[in-house]
Scaffold this active site. Structure first.
Site, PDB file in Angstrom:
ATOM      1  N   TYR A 156       0.840  -1.205   0.000  1.00 17.82           N
ATOM      2  CA  TYR A 156       0.000   0.000   0.000  1.00 17.82           C
ATOM      3  C   TYR A 156       0.881   1.262   0.000  1.00 17.82           C
ATOM      4  O   TYR A 156       0.511   2.305  -0.543  1.00 17.82           O
ATOM      5  CB  TYR A 156      -0.975  -0.027   1.180  1.00 17.82           C
ATOM      6  CG  TYR A 156      -2.181   0.862   0.957  1.00 17.82           C
ATOM      7  CD1 TYR A 156      -2.997   0.703  -0.157  1.00 17.82           C
ATOM      8  CD2 TYR A 156      -2.500   1.883   1.860  1.00 17.82           C
ATOM      9  CE1 TYR A 156      -4.093   1.525  -0.375  1.00 17.82           C
ATOM     10  CE2 TYR A 156      -3.597   2.703   1.655  1.00 17.82           C
ATOM     11  CZ  TYR A 156      -4.387   2.518   0.541  1.00 17.82           C
ATOM     12  OH  TYR A 156      -5.479   3.339   0.333  1.00 17.82           O
ATOM     13  N   LYS A 163      -3.144   8.403   2.677  1.00 16.77           N
ATOM     14  CA  LYS A 163      -4.355   8.248   3.503  1.00 16.77           C
ATOM     15  C   LYS A 163      -4.135   8.796   4.911  1.00 16.77           C
ATOM     16  O   LYS A 163      -5.071   9.319   5.532  1.00 16.77           O
ATOM     17  CB  LYS A 163      -4.779   6.780   3.574  1.00 16.77           C
ATOM     18  CG  LYS A 163      -5.311   6.200   2.256  1.00 16.77           C
ATOM     19  CD  LYS A 163      -6.539   6.903   1.728  1.00 16.77           C
ATOM     20  CE  LYS A 163      -7.200   6.116   0.592  1.00 16.77           C
ATOM     21  NZ  LYS A 163      -8.247   6.908  -0.093  1.00 16.77           N
TER      22      LYS A 163
HETATM   23  P1  NAD Z   1     -12.419   3.346  -8.205  1.00 13.59           P
HETATM   24  O1  NAD Z   1     -11.219   3.124  -9.058  1.00 13.59           O
HETATM   25  O2  NAD Z   1     -13.722   2.952  -8.729  1.00 13.59           O
HETATM   26  O3  NAD Z   1     -12.475   4.870  -7.726  1.00 13.59           O
HETATM   27  C1  NAD Z   1     -11.370   5.743  -7.734  1.00 13.59           C
HETATM   28  C2  NAD Z   1     -11.840   7.013  -8.417  1.00 13.59           C
HETATM   29  O4  NAD Z   1     -10.838   8.028  -8.365  1.00 13.59           O
HETATM   30  C3  NAD Z   1     -12.161   6.797  -9.916  1.00 13.59           C
HETATM   31  O5  NAD Z   1     -13.492   7.163 -10.182  1.00 13.59           O
HETATM   32  C4  NAD Z   1     -11.206   7.742 -10.622  1.00 13.59           C
HETATM   33  O6  NAD Z   1     -11.748   8.311 -11.783  1.00 13.59           O
HETATM   34  C5  NAD Z   1     -11.018   8.800  -9.535  1.00 13.59           C
HETATM   35  N1  NAD Z   1      -9.875   9.669  -9.784  1.00 13.59           N
HETATM   36  C6  NAD Z   1      -8.563   9.337  -9.874  1.00 13.59           C
HETATM   37  N2  NAD Z   1      -7.843  10.419 -10.204  1.00 13.59           N
HETATM   38  C7  NAD Z   1      -8.713  11.458 -10.324  1.00 13.59           C
HETATM   39  C8  NAD Z   1      -8.576  12.829 -10.674  1.00 13.59           C
HETATM   40  N3  NAD Z   1      -7.388  13.368 -10.973  1.00 13.59           N
HETATM   41  N4  NAD Z   1      -9.693  13.612 -10.693  1.00 13.59           N
HETATM   42  C9  NAD Z   1     -10.900  13.080 -10.410  1.00 13.59           C
HETATM   43  N5  NAD Z   1     -11.092  11.788 -10.084  1.00 13.59           N
HETATM   44  C10 NAD Z   1     -10.005  10.998 -10.051  1.00 13.59           C
HETATM   45  O7  NAD Z   1     -12.080   2.541  -6.853  1.00 13.59           O
HETATM   46  P2  NAD Z   1     -12.777   2.559  -5.409  1.00 13.59           P
HETATM   47  O8  NAD Z   1     -12.284   1.335  -4.735  1.00 13.59           O
HETATM   48  O9  NAD Z   1     -14.215   2.800  -5.532  1.00 13.59           O
HETATM   49  O10 NAD Z   1     -12.064   3.809  -4.707  1.00 13.59           O
HETATM   50  C11 NAD Z   1     -12.763   4.901  -4.152  1.00 13.59           C
HETATM   51  C12 NAD Z   1     -12.129   5.347  -2.839  1.00 13.59           C
HETATM   52  O11 NAD Z   1     -12.278   4.305  -1.871  1.00 13.59           O
HETATM   53  C13 NAD Z   1     -10.631   5.631  -2.919  1.00 13.59           C
HETATM   54  O12 NAD Z   1     -10.337   6.764  -2.126  1.00 13.59           O
HETATM   55  C14 NAD Z   1     -10.023   4.406  -2.295  1.00 13.59           C
HETATM   56  O13 NAD Z   1      -8.757   4.676  -1.745  1.00 13.59           O
HETATM   57  C15 NAD Z   1     -11.041   4.115  -1.229  1.00 13.59           C
HETATM   58  N6  NAD Z   1     -10.993   2.761  -0.650  1.00 13.59           N
HETATM   59  C16 NAD Z   1     -11.094   1.659  -1.449  1.00 13.59           C
HETATM   60  C17 NAD Z   1     -11.044   0.389  -0.873  1.00 13.59           C
HETATM   61  C18 NAD Z   1     -11.107  -0.855  -1.721  1.00 13.59           C
HETATM   62  O14 NAD Z   1     -10.717  -1.917  -1.230  1.00 13.59           O
HETATM   63  N7  NAD Z   1     -11.611  -0.794  -2.935  1.00 13.59           N
HETATM   64  C19 NAD Z   1     -10.896   0.263   0.525  1.00 13.59           C
HETATM   65  C20 NAD Z   1     -10.811   1.407   1.305  1.00 13.59           C
HETATM   66  C21 NAD Z   1     -10.862   2.664   0.703  1.00 13.59           C
HETATM   67  C1  IMJ Z   2      -3.986  -0.932  -3.150  1.00 13.43           C
HETATM   68  C2  IMJ Z   2      -2.628  -1.193  -3.270  1.00 13.43           C
HETATM   69  C3  IMJ Z   2      -2.000  -2.146  -2.467  1.00 13.43           C
HETATM   70  C4  IMJ Z   2      -2.714  -2.851  -1.526  1.00 13.43           C
HETATM   71  C5  IMJ Z   2      -4.077  -2.586  -1.408  1.00 13.43           C
HETATM   72  C6  IMJ Z   2      -4.728  -1.618  -2.217  1.00 13.43           C
HETATM   73  N1  IMJ Z   2      -5.048  -3.121  -0.590  1.00 13.43           N
HETATM   74  C7  IMJ Z   2      -6.251  -2.552  -0.851  1.00 13.43           C
HETATM   75  C8  IMJ Z   2      -6.098  -1.611  -1.873  1.00 13.43           C
HETATM   76  C9  IMJ Z   2      -4.782  -4.172   0.384  1.00 13.43           C
HETATM   77  C10 IMJ Z   2      -7.509  -2.866  -0.145  1.00 13.43           C
HETATM   78  C11 IMJ Z   2      -7.186  -0.747  -2.495  1.00 13.43           C
HETATM   79  N2  IMJ Z   2      -7.209   0.589  -1.857  1.00 13.43           N
HETATM   80  C12 IMJ Z   2      -7.619   0.667  -0.473  1.00 13.43           C
HETATM   81  C13 IMJ Z   2      -6.838   1.757  -2.520  1.00 13.43           C
HETATM   82  O1  IMJ Z   2      -6.910   2.821  -1.909  1.00 13.43           O
HETATM   83  C14 IMJ Z   2      -6.329   1.740  -3.895  1.00 13.43           C
HETATM   84  C15 IMJ Z   2      -5.747   2.830  -4.456  1.00 13.43           C
HETATM   85  C16 IMJ Z   2      -5.106   2.846  -5.750  1.00 13.43           C
HETATM   86  C17 IMJ Z   2      -5.104   1.768  -6.628  1.00 13.43           C
HETATM   87  C18 IMJ Z   2      -4.452   1.878  -7.856  1.00 13.43           C
HETATM   88  C19 IMJ Z   2      -4.359   0.741  -8.835  1.00 13.43           C
HETATM   89  C20 IMJ Z   2      -4.118   1.207 -10.255  1.00 13.43           C
HETATM   90  C21 IMJ Z   2      -3.189   2.386 -10.361  1.00 13.43           C
HETATM   91  N3  IMJ Z   2      -3.112   3.267  -9.346  1.00 13.43           N
HETATM   92  C22 IMJ Z   2      -3.798   3.117  -8.147  1.00 13.43           C
HETATM   93  N4  IMJ Z   2      -3.804   4.122  -7.271  1.00 13.43           N
HETATM   94  C23 IMJ Z   2      -4.450   4.018  -6.096  1.00 13.43           C
HETATM   95  O2  IMJ Z   2      -2.535   2.561 -11.409  1.00 13.43           O
END
Ligand code: NAD
Ligand code: IMJ
Length: 256
Positions: A156, A163
């Site tokens: 991460y 974060k």
């Molecule tokens: P996602 O890829 O669907 O959403 C990420 C969004 O960020 C996308 O819609 C992308 O267009 C937007 N984005 C990136 N760069 C941008 C920019 N310059 N301007 C505007 N938008 C931009 O994935 P998600 O999992 O729905 O992620 C949403 C949030 O949830 C993130 O903050 C992520 O860190 C957080 N999150 C995700 C998880 C998980 O396991 N999926 C867990 C905890 C927190």
């Molecule tokens: C992302 C990376 C490594 C470990 C991870 C994650 N774990 C989880 C996530 C364990 C749950 C997803 N997460 C919480 C995120 O916030 C992801 C952010 C993200 C993911 C990508 C993948 C594609 C890319 N850039 C990204 N930037 C942020 O090119």
């Protein structure tokens, strides 16, 4: 039961596709009677987001890349010109270079570090400044975080640091916007299979670990995160600000 967000206007940023957490939040907000405005990152996402917006019954779709101040200024103008005041904003945005999520954290480049901070942390400050003038009757700003903010999670890396900064931004923004009755909180979600989680090494192992050890013994569902986002946006959340709420099956409370 009556609808929790009836007649309230909500802005949801970060919807890219059907798997986006923002999509599930927008759907829950519509279910609760909110008027939903969506934004998309750029031209590449326009058609998909417009289609999903139609399906959701969103009232407007606007383009907003959070790295472009001109986009945020335009968004701010449009929101201020809307008839009714904005009551809720969901910031569901994160990005880091892919290489920075696989190589050792020690190898993080200056540019990669700053990019992750700009999109994943500073953008909350920029968005809050853009939307606050439209939240004339107070409201709720919600962002999405992850446990990697405070614990070392494999790969991460630079996102964990972003974060950590994001969660600190939540506290400072809550302190400054509180007098305007604008609340600011983060939801720290457990791992959910979205585009941002795709391609992560051993993601299924991470999910297995949650299923084995979290108090609820099951992975987090996007709908659970969305319902907490409904609570925070609604009047039920009126006393909550500056907080990080964990929606993670209880995973983070466990020690050995
Ligand atoms: P996602 O890829 O669907 O959403 C990420 C969004 O960020 C996308 O819609 C992308 O267009 C937007 N984005 C990136 N760069 C941008 C920019 N310059 N301007 C505007 N938008 C931009 O994935 P998600 O999992 O729905 O992620 C949403 C949030 O949830 C993130 O903050 C992520 O860190 C957080 N999150 C995700 C998880 C998980 O396991 N999926 C867990 C905890 C927190
Ligand atoms: C992302 C990376 C490594 C470990 C991870 C994650 N774990 C989880 C996530 C364990 C749950 C997803 N997460 C919480 C995120 O916030 C992801 C952010 C993200 C993911 C990508 C993948 C594609 C890319 N850039 C990204 N930037 C942020 O090119």
């Amino acid at each position: 039961m009556s609808q929790l967000l009836q007649g309230k206007s909500a802005l949801v940023l970060g919807l890219a596709n059907r798997w986006s957490i923002a999509y599930t939040i927008a759907k829950a907000y519509r279910r609760e009677g909110a008027n939903v405005i969506l934004t998309y990152q750029g031209e590449r996402q326009k058609v998909t987001v417009e289609e999903l917006a139609e399906e959701l019954g969103a009232s407007r779709v606007l383009s907003c890349d959070v790295t472009q101040q001109a986009d945020l200024d335009r968004l701010s103008e449009i929101l201020r010109a809307e008839g009714e005041p904005l009551r809720a904003v969901v910031h569901s945005i994160a990005f880091a270079n892919k290489e920075d999520l696989s190589r050792p954290f020690l190898e993080t480049s200056r540019d990669g570090y700053l990019l992750a901070q700009e999109i994943s942390s500073y953008s909350l400050v920029a968005v809050a400044r853009a939307v606050a003038p439209a939240m004339a009757q107070g409201g709720s700003i919600i962002t999405l975080s992850y446990l990697g903010a405070t614990r070392v999670m494999t790969n991460y890396n630079v996102m964990g640091v972003a974060k950590a900064a994001l969660e600190a931004c939540v506290r400072y923004l809550a302190s400054e916007l509180g007098p305007q009755n604008i609340r600011v909180n983060a939801i720290s979600a457990g791992p959910i299979k979205t585009a941002s989680a795709r391609g992560i090494k051993d993601f299924s192992k991470i999910l297995d670990r949650v299923t084995e050890t979290a108090p609820l013994r099951r992975p987090t569902e996007a709908g659970e995160v969305a319902d907490t986002a409904v609570f925070l946006a609604s009047d039920l959340g009126r006393g909550v600000t500056g907080n990080v709420l964990f929606v993670d099956s209880g995973y983070q409370v466990m020690g050995f």
